[in-house]
Design a protein around this motif. Structure first.
Motif, PDB file in Angstrom:
ATOM      1  N   ALA A   1      10.407   7.379  -2.972  1.00 16.21           N
ATOM      2  CA  ALA A   1       9.500   8.535  -2.990  1.00 16.21           C
ATOM      3  C   ALA A   1       8.950   8.796  -1.594  1.00 16.21           C
ATOM      4  N   LYS A   2       8.650   7.740  -0.863  1.00 15.99           N
ATOM      5  CA  LYS A   2       8.159   7.900   0.508  1.00 15.99           C
ATOM      6  C   LYS A   2       9.235   8.547   1.378  1.00 15.99           C
ATOM      7  N   ARG A   3      10.475   8.086   1.237  1.00 17.19           N
ATOM      8  CA  ARG A   3      11.575   8.639   2.031  1.00 17.19           C
ATOM      9  C   ARG A   3      11.787  10.122   1.698  1.00 17.19           C
ATOM     10  N   ARG A   4      11.704  10.459   0.410  1.00 14.93           N
ATOM     11  CA  ARG A   4      11.850  11.866   0.003  1.00 14.93           C
ATOM     12  C   ARG A   4      10.728  12.711   0.584  1.00 14.93           C
ATOM     13  N   GLN A   5       9.508  12.177   0.584  1.00 15.80           N
ATOM     14  CA  GLN A   5       8.379  12.926   1.109  1.00 15.80           C
ATOM     15  C   GLN A   5       8.557  13.176   2.608  1.00 15.80           C
ATOM     16  N   LYS A   6       9.038  12.185   3.345  1.00 15.12           N
ATOM     17  CA  LYS A   6       9.279  12.360   4.782  1.00 15.12           C
ATOM     18  C   LYS A   6      10.372  13.395   5.010  1.00 15.12           C
ATOM     19  N   ALA A   7      11.434  13.348   4.208  1.00 18.82           N
ATOM     20  CA  ALA A   7      12.524  14.318   4.344  1.00 18.82           C
ATOM     21  C   ALA A   7      12.020  15.725   4.029  1.00 18.82           C
ATOM     22  N   ASP A   8      11.204  15.845   2.992  1.00 22.37           N
ATOM     23  CA  ASP A   8      10.642  17.157   2.636  1.00 22.37           C
ATOM     24  C   ASP A   8       9.751  17.697   3.747  1.00 22.37           C
ATOM     25  N   ALA A   9       8.963  16.819   4.355  1.00 22.33           N
ATOM     26  CA  ALA A   9       8.081  17.243   5.448  1.00 22.33           C
ATOM     27  C   ALA A   9       8.897  17.707   6.654  1.00 22.33           C
ATOM     28  N   ALA A  10       9.997  17.002   6.940  1.00 25.94           N
ATOM     29  CA  ALA A  10      10.860  17.394   8.057  1.00 25.94           C
ATOM     30  C   ALA A  10      11.526  18.739   7.772  1.00 25.94           C
ATOM     31  N   GLU A  11      11.979  18.922   6.530  1.00 23.91           N
ATOM     32  CA  GLU A  11      12.600  20.190   6.154  1.00 23.91           C
ATOM     33  C   GLU A  11      11.587  21.340   6.245  1.00 23.91           C
ATOM     34  N   LEU A  12      10.377  21.098   5.798  1.00 25.43           N
ATOM     35  CA  LEU A  12       9.330  22.121   5.873  1.00 25.43           C
ATOM     36  C   LEU A  12       9.058  22.502   7.328  1.00 25.43           C
ATOM     37  N   GLU A  13       9.027  21.522   8.207  1.00 27.58           N
ATOM     38  CA  GLU A  13       8.803  21.795   9.632  1.00 27.58           C
ATOM     39  C   GLU A  13       9.945  22.638  10.204  1.00 27.58           C
TER      40      GLU A  13
ATOM     41  N   LEU B   1       0.820  -1.210   0.000  1.00 27.63           N
ATOM     42  CA  LEU B   1       0.000   0.000   0.000  1.00 27.63           C
ATOM     43  C   LEU B   1       0.858   1.265   0.000  1.00 27.63           C
ATOM     44  N   GLU B   2       1.977   1.238   0.715  1.00 30.04           N
ATOM     45  CA  GLU B   2       2.881   2.396   0.727  1.00 30.04           C
ATOM     46  C   GLU B   2       3.470   2.633  -0.657  1.00 30.04           C
ATOM     47  N   ILE B   3       3.888   1.565  -1.299  1.00 30.84           N
ATOM     48  CA  ILE B   3       4.474   1.705  -2.640  1.00 30.84           C
ATOM     49  C   ILE B   3       3.420   2.192  -3.628  1.00 30.84           C
ATOM     50  N   GLU B   4       2.207   1.673  -3.525  1.00 29.99           N
ATOM     51  CA  GLU B   4       1.143   2.123  -4.420  1.00 29.99           C
ATOM     52  C   GLU B   4       0.798   3.592  -4.177  1.00 29.99           C
ATOM     53  N   ALA B   5       0.836   4.010  -2.924  1.00 28.17           N
ATOM     54  CA  ALA B   5       0.488   5.395  -2.593  1.00 28.17           C
ATOM     55  C   ALA B   5       1.581   6.380  -2.991  1.00 28.17           C
ATOM     56  N   PHE B   6       2.832   6.009  -2.779  1.00 32.47           N
ATOM     57  CA  PHE B   6       3.937   6.943  -2.998  1.00 32.47           C
ATOM     58  C   PHE B   6       4.694   6.692  -4.296  1.00 32.47           C
ATOM     59  N   GLY B   7       4.458   5.594  -4.942  1.00 28.56           N
ATOM     60  CA  GLY B   7       5.169   5.289  -6.178  1.00 28.56           C
ATOM     61  C   GLY B   7       6.381   4.404  -5.938  1.00 28.56           C
ATOM     62  N   SER B   8       7.077   4.619  -4.838  1.00 36.22           N
ATOM     63  CA  SER B   8       8.219   3.792  -4.473  1.00 36.22           C
ATOM     64  C   SER B   8       8.604   4.099  -3.040  1.00 36.22           C
ATOM     65  N   MET B   9       9.438   3.265  -2.475  1.00 35.80           N
ATOM     66  CA  MET B   9       9.910   3.507  -1.114  1.00 35.80           C
ATOM     67  C   MET B   9      10.803   4.750  -1.092  1.00 35.80           C
TER      68      MET B   9
END
Length: 109
Positions: free
Chosen positions: A56-68, A46-54
């Motif tokens: 992509a998920k890691r990049r999204q988490k890093a981007d969210a941390a940077e935004l915070e 489900l994570e891979i389907e939602a984010f496209g790849s693991m």
């Protein structure tokens, strides 16, 4: 004693999910072969389907941390700016009478 929590690489997770798409593969059979739970495999799928790849998920988490971090820094800078503006306004009106009396009493004559 508690069980040690196993960490799996993104590559392992992606390969495990890829095996689900092989003919005749089921979630239960793939999970059993790999020694993981079916729920774990489903979560990865489900994570891979939602984010496209693991990745992509890691990049999204890093981007969210940077935004915070940026939001916290922005808030701190706004507070500093407000303090500086208050100080600037106080200086524009000149020193207050109590401050003048304080320094006048201690002036070297």
């Amino acid at each position: 004693m508690g069980r040690h929590r196993q960490k799996y690489t993104d590559e392992f997770k992606a390969a495990a999910v890829e095996r689900l798409y092989e003919p005749g593969a089921t979630q239960g059979s793939v999970a059993k072969e790999l020694g993981i739970t079916g729920t774990q495999l489903k979560t990865w799928r489900l994570e891979i389907e939602a984010f496209g790849s693991m990745e992509a998920k890691r990049r999204q988490k890093a981007d969210a941390a940077e935004l915070e971090r940026f939001r916290k820094e922005n808030k701190r800078l706004a507070e500093e700016n407000e303090i500086l503006q208050i100080g600037e306004q106080a200086n524009a009106t000149g020193p207050s009478a109590p401050a003048n009396a304080f320094f006048a009493a201690r002036a070297v004559k």
